[in-house]
Structures are given as structure tokens and as C-alpha cells.
Design a protein around this motif. Sequence first.
Motif, PDB file in Angstrom:
ATOM      1  N   ARG A   1       0.844  -1.275  -0.057  1.00 49.96           N
ATOM      2  CA  ARG A   1       0.046  -0.011  -0.077  1.00 49.96           C
ATOM      3  C   ARG A   1       0.933   1.140  -0.094  1.00 49.96           C
ATOM      4  O   ARG A   1       0.375   2.286  -0.362  1.00 49.96           O
ATOM      5  CB  ARG A   1      -0.878   0.021   1.312  1.00 49.96           C
ATOM      6  N   LYS A   2       2.108   1.164   0.405  1.00 46.23           N
ATOM      7  CA  LYS A   2       2.965   2.053   0.352  1.00 46.23           C
ATOM      8  C   LYS A   2       3.748   2.465  -1.075  1.00 46.23           C
ATOM      9  O   LYS A   2       3.862   1.545  -1.726  1.00 46.23           O
ATOM     10  CB  LYS A   2       4.092   2.126   1.443  1.00 46.23           C
ATOM     11  N   THR A   3       4.134   3.894  -1.029  1.00 44.14           N
ATOM     12  CA  THR A   3       4.806   4.198  -2.238  1.00 44.14           C
ATOM     13  C   THR A   3       6.186   3.631  -2.221  1.00 44.14           C
ATOM     14  O   THR A   3       6.697   3.320  -0.992  1.00 44.14           O
ATOM     15  CB  THR A   3       4.768   5.694  -2.617  1.00 44.14           C
ATOM     16  N   ILE A   4       6.944   3.201  -3.348  1.00 40.65           N
ATOM     17  CA  ILE A   4       8.071   2.351  -3.462  1.00 40.65           C
ATOM     18  C   ILE A   4       9.114   3.384  -2.519  1.00 40.65           C
ATOM     19  O   ILE A   4      10.182   2.899  -2.043  1.00 40.65           O
ATOM     20  CB  ILE A   4       8.704   2.196  -4.661  1.00 40.65           C
ATOM     21  N   ARG A   5       9.328   4.885  -2.621  1.00 44.76           N
ATOM     22  CA  ARG A   5      10.145   5.800  -1.933  1.00 44.76           C
ATOM     23  C   ARG A   5       9.977   5.151  -0.294  1.00 44.76           C
ATOM     24  O   ARG A   5      11.101   5.160   0.536  1.00 44.76           O
ATOM     25  CB  ARG A   5       9.419   7.309  -1.995  1.00 44.76           C
ATOM     26  N   ASN A   6       9.115   4.434   0.197  1.00 41.70           N
ATOM     27  CA  ASN A   6       8.781   4.248   1.423  1.00 41.70           C
ATOM     28  C   ASN A   6       9.117   2.713   1.599  1.00 41.70           C
ATOM     29  O   ASN A   6       9.970   2.210   2.482  1.00 41.70           O
ATOM     30  CB  ASN A   6       7.573   4.342   2.180  1.00 41.70           C
ATOM     31  N   SER A   7       8.375   1.938   0.828  1.00 43.32           N
ATOM     32  CA  SER A   7       8.755   0.246   0.991  1.00 43.32           C
ATOM     33  C   SER A   7      10.145  -0.123   0.519  1.00 43.32           C
ATOM     34  O   SER A   7      10.402  -0.992   1.442  1.00 43.32           O
ATOM     35  CB  SER A   7       7.589  -0.125   0.164  1.00 43.32           C
ATOM     36  N   LEU A   8      10.630   0.612  -0.293  1.00 47.07           N
ATOM     37  CA  LEU A   8      12.072   0.418  -0.704  1.00 47.07           C
ATOM     38  C   LEU A   8      13.282   1.239  -0.154  1.00 47.07           C
ATOM     39  O   LEU A   8      14.198   1.306  -0.502  1.00 47.07           O
ATOM     40  CB  LEU A   8      12.231   0.214  -2.010  1.00 47.07           C
ATOM     41  N   SER A   9      12.862   2.206   0.894  1.00 47.95           N
ATOM     42  CA  SER A   9      13.634   3.084   1.579  1.00 47.95           C
ATOM     43  C   SER A   9      14.882   2.413   2.317  1.00 47.95           C
ATOM     44  O   SER A   9      15.858   3.129   2.284  1.00 47.95           O
ATOM     45  CB  SER A   9      13.104   4.041   2.556  1.00 47.95           C
ATOM     46  N   ASN A  10      14.809   1.244   2.464  1.00 47.30           N
ATOM     47  CA  ASN A  10      15.960   0.498   2.919  1.00 47.30           C
ATOM     48  C   ASN A  10      17.125   0.087   2.146  1.00 47.30           C
ATOM     49  O   ASN A  10      18.254  -0.181   2.361  1.00 47.30           O
ATOM     50  CB  ASN A  10      15.590  -0.977   3.742  1.00 47.30           C
ATOM     51  N   MET A  11      16.690   0.112   0.960  1.00 54.13           N
ATOM     52  CA  MET A  11      17.483  -0.203  -0.445  1.00 54.13           C
ATOM     53  C   MET A  11      17.873   0.840  -1.317  1.00 54.13           C
ATOM     54  O   MET A  11      19.056   0.866  -1.674  1.00 54.13           O
ATOM     55  CB  MET A  11      16.954  -1.508  -1.122  1.00 54.13           C
TER      56      MET A  11
END
Length: 265
Positions: free
Chosen positions: A222-232
Amino acid sequence: MNNRVHQGHFARKRFGQNFLHDDYIIESIVAAIQPNKDQALVEIGPGLAALTIPVSKLVDHLTVIEIDRDLAERLKQNPLLTDKLTIIEQDALNYDFNILATELGKPLRVFGNLPYNISTPLMFHLFEFANIITDMHFMLQKEVVTRLVAAPNSKDYGRLSVMAQYYCQIIPVLEVPPSAFKPAPKVDSAVVKLIPYKQKPYLVNDVKILSRLTTEAFNQRRKTIRNSLSNMFSVEQLIELDIDPTLRAENLTVQQYCQLANAWK
């Protein structure tokens, strides 16, 4: 008679057993598989041999993997299968298919009516052996087949879609109603054919990174990838790769996931 008992065997819930008994469906699946004498055929979860017997009539030898000892014993005693079977009494989820391919000296053709409770992890396990598998024919929950073939921008598109489509060409074969099984499951089923690519459309340097990336993205779909992939990835890195950081996991194509996997350091 208890409707969970079929041919004298009690269907075990812990093994997710639903036994196929519809002759038309069985014939259709065997016709789709097209067994051939010079091939290394492997059946996962043969159960009461609904597919095992008709396939064995068309080949000289068949390997089956069965976790249920009672069912394995029944297969050994079945006069229709004498001298045809090698029975591996193991959990297919932990089995090293390289061993079998080496023993048989040829790539494997895998098929089975997969227990629904292990079908997705089992496919992920088999993808690791894609280089030694010619094709796979599986009976699955219809919903799982829908997810396998799903395109981006749909609710069915997820980690399974990306990973399966990275490894394989996927072809739906036929739909199967609950009445084709005993006991009848509460869901519709479908047969699908997966053909591992000899040359993948997208090259990935490290498939473990692709696996991690899709897990992170779809765990927070549900999150945008700027948030869901912020670890990477930082927003700047995503923009540099020409990937819109405001997209969600389901909006990225398989190619874009592969691109991200190759860009990750």
C-alpha cells in the motif's frame, strides 16, 4: 462413509490432501503433460495415483515424491505400478532436485496435484532448480494461477507474479471444479504449465537481491516505493534509474524489478 475417506485412505488435513477422481479432468491433464518414454518424469504428491497410473502407462519409468508413508506403501503394493516407480519418501519442499537430475542424466519434467498449503513455497523451491527442469504442470488453487499470470497494475500482481515470470513462461491449461476431488475443496482449482526460460528475458546478477527486493516492496504494497524500498534505495537513486518513487509495488514491471536488483549495491 466419511466423505474424507477415499479408496480406503483418510485424507490428511496436515498434508492438504484432496484426491482427484474425475476421469475427464485426469485425461485432460495427462494430455497436457504429453508424457514420453525418453523423459525424466517426476510427480510430486502422487496420492492415490490418479495421475500416476495413466502417466505410467505411457512411460517406462516414473519417479514420485510422497511424504505420506501410508500412501507410499500403497503405491509399492499397486500391481499396475510394479517395476515402473521409484518412490522418494521425502518432503518435496526440502528435496534437492539436482540429485535426481544427475541420477537420471537428463532434465526433469515435474507435475503434480499440489497440496494447496505448500504450493507457493514449493514453486519457489523449484525455481531454484529451473536450470535442470524442462517444464512443470501443476494443479493449484485457481487464485494462485491468477497470481502467477497477473500483470502489473492489478491487485493479483505480487511477489509470486514477479518471481515466477522472471523464471518461467506461464500458460494456464484448464480450470477444475471442486467436484473433481474427494473431499471437495472449498475453492476452485486450475492446472498451469510453467516452462523455465533457457534464456531469461531479463538478466539479474544476483537473484537473492531480486527476492529480497520483491519481499520488501510487496510486504508494504500500500506504500509508495519511496517508503517500502527506503532500506535499499534513496528517492534520488530511484529517479536516476528512471523509476517514479510515487509508484506502488504493483505498478512496477518485472523488468523494472530486475533493473533495481542489478542497480543495488
